[in-house]
Design a protein around this motif. Sequence first.
Motif, PDB file in Angstrom:
ATOM      1  N   HIS A   1      -0.022   2.783  -3.256  1.00 37.64           N
ATOM      2  CA  HIS A   1      -1.196   3.570  -2.865  1.00 37.64           C
ATOM      3  C   HIS A   1      -2.439   3.172  -3.668  1.00 37.64           C
ATOM      4  CE1 HIS A   1       0.815   6.236  -0.047  1.00 37.64           C
ATOM      5  NE2 HIS A   1       1.809   6.326  -0.912  1.00 37.64           N
TER       6      HIS A   1
ATOM      7  N   GLU B   1      -6.043   4.094   5.911  1.00 37.48           N
ATOM      8  CA  GLU B   1      -7.115   4.931   5.372  1.00 37.48           C
ATOM      9  C   GLU B   1      -7.996   5.491   6.481  1.00 37.48           C
ATOM     10  OE1 GLU B   1      -9.037   2.401   2.563  1.00 37.48           O
ATOM     11  OE2 GLU B   1      -7.511   2.702   1.013  1.00 37.48           O
TER      12      GLU B   1
ATOM     13  N   TYR C   1       0.835  -1.208   0.000  1.00 38.73           N
ATOM     14  CA  TYR C   1       0.000   0.000   0.000  1.00 38.73           C
ATOM     15  C   TYR C   1       0.869   1.257   0.000  1.00 38.73           C
ATOM     16  CZ  TYR C   1      -3.589   3.350   1.375  1.00 38.73           C
ATOM     17  OH  TYR C   1      -4.428   4.427   1.412  1.00 38.73           O
TER      18      TYR C   1
ATOM     19  N   ASN D   1     -13.884   5.032  -1.868  1.00 44.04           N
ATOM     20  CA  ASN D   1     -12.901   5.665  -2.740  1.00 44.04           C
ATOM     21  C   ASN D   1     -13.471   6.140  -4.075  1.00 44.04           C
ATOM     22  OD1 ASN D   1     -10.187   5.293  -1.328  1.00 44.04           O
ATOM     23  ND2 ASN D   1     -11.021   3.229  -1.221  1.00 44.04           N
TER      24      ASN D   1
ATOM     25  N   LYS E   1      -5.918   2.382  -4.238  1.00 47.53           N
ATOM     26  CA  LYS E   1      -7.074   2.773  -3.434  1.00 47.53           C
ATOM     27  C   LYS E   1      -8.050   1.632  -3.191  1.00 47.53           C
ATOM     28  CE  LYS E   1      -9.686   4.730  -7.351  1.00 47.53           C
ATOM     29  NZ  LYS E   1     -10.369   5.963  -7.842  1.00 47.53           N
TER      30      LYS E   1
END
Length: 473
Positions: free
Chosen positions: A337, A389, A333, A472, A339
């Motif tokens: 990144h 998150e 992650y 997201n 989502k």
Amino acid sequence: MEGTTHKKINLEDKTYKTKHVILAIIFVGIFMSSLDAYMVSIALPNITTYFNVNLHQSQWVITGYLLVMTALFIPLGKASEYTGKTRMFIAGFTLFTISSLACGIATNMDQLILFRLLQAAGASMVIGVGGAIIFLVALPEERGRAMGYLGAVTSIGALLGPVIGGSITQFLGWQYLFFINVPIGILLFIFALKYLKIPEKTSESFEMDWLGALTLIVFVASLLMFCSELADGNHLTTLLVYGFISILSLAAFIVRESRYEKPLLDLSVFKNKLFTLAIVSMMLFNMAIAAANFIGPFYLQGAMNYKPAQVGLLFLMVPLLMVGASPLGGWIYDKHHQKYAAASAVLIGAFAFFLMAYAFFKMNLVLIVLSFALWGVGRGLYNGPNGTETMSSLPPQKSATASTVMFTTGSLAMAIGISLATVFLTFQLSTMGYNGAVLAAGHTLLSNSISTIIMAAGFACVLSALVAVLRNR
């Protein structure tokens, strides 16, 4: 300025240079606080016999710990805005250590329960702000990995708890389950005083919404007791009373917090879609996990005729794979990144439960082992992305709020998952004409009933993934 803010940490900052030591201190504190629940559960029969009490009384050694720890996450998180997160952490582990010693020298069950409640309060302080400290100390590009390590730490606690607890109880006595915390606590205190120094700006005055805290504690306690009675299924009046109290106290808490000038919990954080949906996704996944974790041993013993030790070894696969998958998921992650990382991970969990339901129905050990492996991988890969998150959805001064809400709702979701699994299993067996002990229900009845519940857990995971996707979009 009210609230807690942190200075930017750079390469020359002392806090950055000792970052790994700070993280190690936090991880050890959270590990010991969570490990204690798993260790003591194993020793409950010995504790019951030692004090010559019934199980109804001795179970409060476990239930009381869960109640107090869950109920105090948010109030103590609020208090950390005044004390500072690091001071709260140190105070919490100091209380945890002292009360551990008191538990070990308790001379009757009432004393043990009282000291156990104090120990839970200390654990709540440690765990509640620990996640916030981890998130603030780690650099932005390392936060997923750090939250993944946090998931791995709790997994190791679940993995080693029964083993350590059983060994200590058998060879040294249950008292040493508590005594072992003392030297570790002293060492942790020394290291914390030296290294746990994070620049903080705290509130100048201590302001606590005591009425809000009271209504929240009543809500958490009554909801957990409602779940316990729901699982028991024999006391309808008590169930209705706890249900009424939980609804009333929740309503009172919401009204109080929405009108009070300086609330215990700023309800506006739930207007943040990113934060709220991450919490909802986590709760759905936790409910599914708790249901499968609770009901799986009944199937393996009742339908497959495995011994408890064999069941324990099979279930060890889940935390073992989580230990490796959690940091990996966080590292991926941080690097990419992605989502939809959390949604992808929970879909692995969904597939694991669907496969498990089929394997349980067919009594296929190979598929059962494979489903357990996928369960551990999916859960491990989920920890880092969803935790990151959740924490990053709110500004830094709200990190304690994010951490405590995450732990509180996670604990409640697991209690609800266990209760629903118990109710559904009892209901399904009764509709098939069986009302006796679960393990004596027979292979076919258990296979059909438990497979259906595991299938429902899979659908809960799918719903969790959908929520993570919506977050997201």
